[in-house]
Design an enzyme around this catalytic site. Structure first.
Site, PDB file in Angstrom:
ATOM      1  N   GLU A   1     -41.988 -40.049  26.208  1.00  9.30           N
ATOM      2  CA  GLU A   1     -42.199 -41.000  25.118  1.00  9.30           C
ATOM      3  C   GLU A   1     -43.291 -41.933  25.585  1.00  9.30           C
ATOM      4  O   GLU A   1     -43.128 -42.673  26.551  1.00  9.30           O
ATOM      5  CB  GLU A   1     -40.904 -41.761  24.819  1.00  9.30           C
TER       6      GLU A   1
ATOM      7  N   CYS B   1     -42.832 -50.056  22.321  1.00  8.51           N
ATOM      8  CA  CYS B   1     -43.412 -48.768  21.964  1.00  8.51           C
ATOM      9  C   CYS B   1     -43.328 -48.517  20.460  1.00  8.51           C
ATOM     10  O   CYS B   1     -44.079 -47.700  19.923  1.00  8.51           O
ATOM     11  CB  CYS B   1     -42.708 -47.643  22.722  1.00  8.51           C
TER      12      CYS B   1
END
Length: 680
Positions: free
Chosen positions: A258, A297
């Site tokens: 990720e 994120c």
């Protein structure tokens, strides 16, 4: 000021940093406050300890036991969260930021603990999908099963969520039966270290199930095998370096990434400034800009609005940004703290210079802004910054550069297809949010942009009150994204557990399939007892225990009485000529639910006993019609048992209803709650 020594936990021992340790600066003052790292740690010892101690211990207990372990860890962390809040101030983040990280991580543990008990069997084998019939008579079957990988979950986490980032990976790995080695980002590793200490001090964790590397990885990657998993959160550059390891490719080691993500939010073409969704979008943008100082994120980086709405959205955002107070994270007036380090600050400044060539800065001056109770020159402070790009079609940087801080760019779109194209130009993201009341808009965006985003969050005035927001990954749902977002997937409920298990195709006869899955399948051996199974307590019932009932004749009077009593006078039950015109029926037929009722009457033991409640049925199929004069009988078999608490458990029964020719006319799975005996 004393220097914190951030330790590693290796093979059951706490290891302090040594001369190779890296300094960690206080992001508010710029002074060195901690150090982490020890280049003498033998990673082979960590891996061996996890494989020989942790893995066998975790895999010896069931999914339910592992879920109980997660719940115990969540409770322990929850009891100590004030300590975690306090140390988290050293990251430069505010109290609300700490709650987002720490409470979010604890909540994730609770969710996986609950889902593990409700959705996984009380076993160590997970059945993936239904039985596959590989022969005509059912003597040769197939079943996909998932079992624990025999290695280690190496989990490399980012600096922005030192608690949640660890726990969202740890929870599914533990449920899968894999020991974990946690490698936090050095900049905030002291917070992770405290969380690990709290969990270890519970005494609940088996030896070798949890270890911690504070500092560099050393040669860990080169010692992994095909039974190990690497789960990474961080920059695309670091992910690329790890992915490039020939050893990862040669061993086919699972790598979950990720990484960078240029997330977008879209104001639907149906929304104006008079709609609630308009203010909800602007509030969401402000929250995503300022939470963790934009170091998320999932933060909104690109704001896409209809051309005619650009000025109104800019005005609304700038008005709200004026109320954001930047300062020392412990000051109660502070709305946004600092970045995690001055290194990160320089990266943000560099990034804004790049996107500033394509977009105009309309709010936030990085060279002149107010900071309360701190020195903006010494600390890693930046203001929230909003840019406007009037030529998004020709711009490149705003669709490529992720400035990992409180920075976002607004741009206009002509129509929905244009908005979809702009959103997709990010090259893959973790999340895009859409504020619209139109289901047609929602469907068009899913079809046009779903392939570019790991999650699509739709918000309207009805859902907004209970919705969790653009930037909140939920443990129930997938977290990850395609392309530049890394292509990996985390969380997603039980889907996340399966990423730490091996799926295997099993082929064999019913007895073999039943024994492997601890779940009876038709054709497997049956057990009979003199006592009715409804009189037997949960802990005494055996998989495969079966009764076969006497027959009952279905009459025309039964059919008509059931029809008038229930009100179900469908023509196939009441009109013989109409029924004969139907290609499925030879004449008037009995109701399917009449057959279920008669079946229950044939197998139910009516007296008070261990059966507490009928909670439902699954997979009901009616395979042949029953007409007046036909006879039915029932086979009832204990299919599967799942404890629910210390008082009772769920019994899944396989029910087959047959006619006088022994042809199956109905089949289903009945669920009951049965009490334990007092001796259990």
């Amino acid at each position: 000021m004393s220097i914190l020594d951030v330790k590693s936990y290796v093979a059951g021992q706490w290891i302090p940093p040594n001369s190779s340790a890296r300094d960690i600066e206080n992001p508010v003052t710029g002074q060195v406050m901690a150090q982490a790292g020890n280049d003498t740690i033998k990673t082979e010892d960590m891996l061996s300890y996890a494989r020989t101690k942790g893995a066998p211990a975790l895999q010896a207990i069931s999914f339910h036991d592992r879920a109980r372990l997660l719940k115990s860890l969540a409770i322990a962390l929850n009891n100590c969260k004030e300590d975690l809040y306090n140390i988290s101030f050293l990251t430069g983040a505010t109290l609300s930021d700490h709650r987002y990280d720490i409470d979010g991580g604890i909540g994730t543990l609770f969710v996986f603990a609950s889902k593990g008990r409700r959705e996984l069997p009380n076993d160590v084998v997970y059945l993936d999908g239904p039985i596959e019939h590989l022969s005509k008579t059912g003597k040769f079957l197939g079943q996909h099963v998932c079992t624990s990988l025999q290695g280690v979950a190496l989990q490399i986490n980012a600096f922005n969520f030192p608690v949640w980032g660890m726990l969202e990976k740890l929870a599914p790995a533990f449920l899968a039966g894999m020991p974990v080695i946690v490698k936090p980002a050095t900049a905030t590793s002291y917070v992770t270290e405290l969380a690990v200490k709290i969990m270890l001090e519970t005494g609940f964790l088996p030896d070798g199930s949890l270890q911690l590397i504070s500092g560099g990885l050393g040669d860990t990657i080169s010692q992994l095998t095909c039974q190990d998993v690497v789960s990474f959160t961080g920059s695309a550059d670091t992910a690329s370096e790890l992915k490039a390891s020939p050893h990862l490719h040669y061993e086919s080691i699972r790598f979950i990434a990720e990484q960078d993500s240029l997330n977008a939010t879209i104001l639907g073409p149906d929304i104006t400034a008079n709609h609630n969704e308009f203010s909800n979008l602007t509030s969401e943008v402000i929250r995503e800009l300022t939470t963790k100082a934009g170091q998320k994120c999932t933060a909104i980086r690109r704001i896409l609005v209809p051309d005619e709405q650009v000025d109104e959205v800019i005005s609304a955002l700038c008005s709200k940004l004026k109320n954001i107070i930047v300062g020392h994270p412990k000051n109660k007036s502070t709305r946004m703290g600092s970045l995690v380090s001055n290194v990160q600050k320089q990266a943000v400044i560099k990034g804004t210079k790049v996107i500033g060539k394509e977009a105009e800065c309309i709010f936030g001056d990085i060279d002149a802004f107010d900071v309360i109770d701190a020195d903006s020159k010494l600390g890693a402070f930046v203001p929230p910054m909003l840019y406007y790009c009037d030529c998004p079609d020709t711009a490149e940087a705003i669709h490529v550069i992720e400035v990992f801080g409180p920075v976002a760019t607004i741009m206009g779109y002509r129509d929905l297809d244009h908005a979809i194209d702009l959103a997709n130009r990010g090259g893959g993201s973790l999340v895009a949010s859409i504020f619209t009341r139109s289901s047609d808009v929602a469907r068009q965006i899913v079809l046009g942009s779903g392939a570019y985003h790991g999650r699509l969050y739709f918000s309207d005035y009805r859902s907004a009150e209970e919705a969790t927001g653009h930037g909140s990954p939920l443990p129930h749902m997938l977290h990850g994204g395609p392309g530049r977002a890394g292509g990996g997937e985390e969380l997603g409920g039980i889907r996340g557990v399966m990423r730490y298990m091996q799926r295997t195709a099993i082929q064999g006869g019913p007895d073999v399939i039943s024994a492997i899955g601890n779940k009876w399948v038709p054709g497997a051996a049956e057990n009979t007892y003199n006592e009715h199974p409804f009189k037997r307590y949960f802990d005494f019932l055996k998989i495969g225990e079966t009764i076969r009932t006497q027959s009952r004749t279905v009459t025309i009077k039964d059919i008509e009485k059931f029809a008038h009593f229930t009100g179900d006078t469908f023509y196939a039950h009441m009109d013989d000529e109409a029924a004969r015109r139907n290609p499925f029926f030879p004449c008037r037929v009995a109701h399917g639910y009449l057959l279920l009722s008669f079946a229950a009457g044939l197998f139910v033991e009516p007296n008070e006993g261990p059966v507490l409640a009928n909670t439902g049925l699954d997979h009901l199929r009616f395979t042949q019609p029953i007409v007046a004069g036909d006879q039915i009988k029932v086979r009832l078999t204990v299919m599967q048992k799942t404890p629910r608490n210390t008082e009772y458990g769920e019994v899944r029964w396989h029910v087959t209803v047959t006619n006088q020719k022994n042809e199956t006319v109905a089949e289903y799975e009945l669920l009951t709650m049965n009490s334990f005996s007092s001796k259990s």
